[in-house]
Design an enzyme around this catalytic site. Structure first.
Site, PDB file in Angstrom:
ATOM      1  N   ASP A 186      -7.905  -4.058  -3.231  1.00  0.00           N
ATOM      2  CA  ASP A 186      -7.186  -2.712  -3.652  1.00  0.00           C
ATOM      3  C   ASP A 186      -7.170  -2.803  -5.154  1.00  0.00           C
ATOM      4  O   ASP A 186      -5.858  -2.543  -5.932  1.00  0.00           O
ATOM      5  CB  ASP A 186      -5.829  -2.500  -3.128  1.00  0.00           C
ATOM      6  CG  ASP A 186      -6.155  -2.396  -1.714  1.00  0.00           C
ATOM      7  OD1 ASP A 186      -7.305  -2.234  -0.997  1.00  0.00           O
ATOM      8  OD2 ASP A 186      -5.062  -3.041  -0.990  1.00  0.00           O
ATOM      9  N   GLU A 192      -7.406   7.468   2.202  1.00  0.00           N
ATOM     10  CA  GLU A 192      -6.395   6.667   1.655  1.00  0.00           C
ATOM     11  C   GLU A 192      -7.084   6.359   0.341  1.00  0.00           C
ATOM     12  O   GLU A 192      -7.834   6.717  -0.186  1.00  0.00           O
ATOM     13  CB  GLU A 192      -6.091   5.382   2.290  1.00  0.00           C
ATOM     14  CG  GLU A 192      -7.055   4.563   2.604  1.00  0.00           C
ATOM     15  CD  GLU A 192      -7.141   3.429   3.541  1.00  0.00           C
ATOM     16  OE1 GLU A 192      -5.871   2.931   4.049  1.00  0.00           O
ATOM     17  OE2 GLU A 192      -7.936   2.487   3.685  1.00  0.00           O
TER      18      GLU A 192
HETATM   19  O1  FUB Z   1      -4.818  -3.365   1.700  1.00  0.00           O
HETATM   20  C1  FUB Z   1      -3.842  -2.591   2.620  1.00  0.00           C
HETATM   21  C2  FUB Z   1      -4.623  -1.465   2.677  1.00  0.00           C
HETATM   22  O2  FUB Z   1      -6.238  -1.461   3.149  1.00  0.00           O
HETATM   23  C3  FUB Z   1      -4.489  -0.491   1.387  1.00  0.00           C
HETATM   24  O3  FUB Z   1      -3.255  -0.131   1.340  1.00  0.00           O
HETATM   25  C4  FUB Z   1      -5.712   0.656   1.705  1.00  0.00           C
HETATM   26  O4  FUB Z   1      -6.055   1.561   0.839  1.00  0.00           O
HETATM   27  C5  FUB Z   1      -6.773  -0.382   2.409  1.00  0.00           C
HETATM   28  O5  FUB Z   1      -7.420  -0.895   1.374  1.00  0.00           O
END
Ligand code: FUB
Length: 339
Positions: free
Chosen positions: A32, A239
């Site tokens: 991320d 997301e």
């Molecule tokens: O890294 C944890 C979670 O996985 C992130 O918050 C999401 O976007 C995904 O990448």
């Protein structure tokens, strides 16, 4: 001599174009990545994956991260410096676990780290921590941002000095449990033929610590101007919000989650509406895909992650960078992910 010399220059140019994605860190798992330029240096704020032993489940409990590091680079081809831990879950009074995606913004010489974490009732919120330097350490507020929920904050500074926060993530990210900023009973996604859930946007307060307004949905429309539908899993928001601006247009990019694409939509305002444009990155090895887009020393880069170095363990990811290119009409050239 002359032709040999020009081939050397040519080879050097190829090396500098960063057409092949490269891994940035070898000694830790990182995911991320949120990249920004502060004081002429590139700073990257990733999640810090590790082997916690929590079994995989649909809530993403196996992404059980507990701290954040920050990295810096003077040049994209140069060394990357790990400045160490900038915040640990034990330092955050309200957070119990799962220190997920984060981002950092600078205002008036102060730096603000926005991060996702679960509270002691297993509800995700967004926290803020402050520092006088981009390298931290960051001191967290004792409470999450008031009215915050879900995950994956990203902060965008517009040219006029306004700051906007974008956030949200469905499934394990809990966005489906809310409507109009209120928790709802049941908390399911809309039916396939209904409009999809959207990411959330709010202007930040002058002190950067609060929403300055009631957060709103950021509409993502198809080419006919209709909202993307919940069943449109190849295009709907899941997301990993990111906002950047290119030639006066706003580019909102995000992950489609279970179809593993990084997509983008273009708009004329930081609030949208945004019109879906296409895929930035095809699926990578691993379940999640998550990114940032940043210009550095005259070139654009896509920071992202995959699970190749861990042999495909989806909770052990490694961040990478690759050059990103635009077509003449402002659309982004699709990049192939590493499977
Ligand atoms: O890294 C944890 C979670 O996985 C992130 O918050 C999401 O976007 C995904 O990448």
């Amino acid at each position: 001599y002359t032709s040999g010399h020009s081939s050397l220059i040519y080879l050097q140019r190829i090396k500098n174009t960063m057409k092949e994605a490269k891994y940035l860190v070898k000694d830790l798992y990182t995911a991320d990545p949120s990249a920004h330029v502060f004081n002429d240096k590139l700073y990257i704020y990733p999640s810090h994956d590790f082997e916690s032993g929590v079994p995989e489940n649909d809530n993403g409990d196996h992404f059980n991260m507990r701290d954040y590091h920050v990295y810096s680079m003077d040049s994209i081809d140069g060394d990357i410096i790990d400045h160490g831990v900038i915040l640990d879950v034990d330092e955050v009074p309200w957070a119990s676990r799962q220190m997920w995606d984060s981002d950092v913004a600078e205002k008036d010489g102060k730096y603000y780290l926005y991060f996702s974490a679960k509270d002691y009732n297993d509800i995700f919120h967004i926290g803020v921590a402050e520092s006088d330097t981009p390298e931290g350490p960051f001191i967290p507020l004792a409470h999450p941002m008031r009215g915050s929920y879900s995950i994956d904050p990203c902060v965008f500074k517009d040219d006029d000095g306004d700051y906007f926060i974008y956030f949200g993530g469905i499934w394990g990210g809990q966005l489906q449990r809310y409507r109009n900023n209120k928790a709802i009973e049941g908390g399911a996604e809309p039916a396939d033929q209904e409009p999809a859930l959207n990411p959330i946007v709010a202007k930040l307060s002058d002190d950067m610590l609060e929403f300055a307004e009631e957060p709103k949905q950021l509409l993502i429309l198809d080419e006919k101007g209709n909202p993307l539908l919940a069943g449109d899993h190849d295009r709907r928001f899941f997301e990993a919000s990111w906002m950047h601006k290119y030639k006066g247009k706003y580019y909102f990019s995000y992950s489609t989650g279970n179809t593993h694409l990084l997509c983008y939509a273009i708009g004329d305002s930081p609030y949208g509406p945004f019109t879906y444009q296409g895929v930035i990155l095809t699926p990578v090895l691993g379940w999640t895909t998550h990114h940032s887009i940043c210009a550095f020393k005259g070139k654009w880069y896509l920071f992202h992650h995959d699970c190749v170095p861990s042999g495909g363990k989806t909770w052990l990811r490694s961040m990478k960078v690759v050059e990103l290119a635009y077509n003449d009409d402002g659309t982004i050239k699709t990049i192939e992910g590493t499977k």
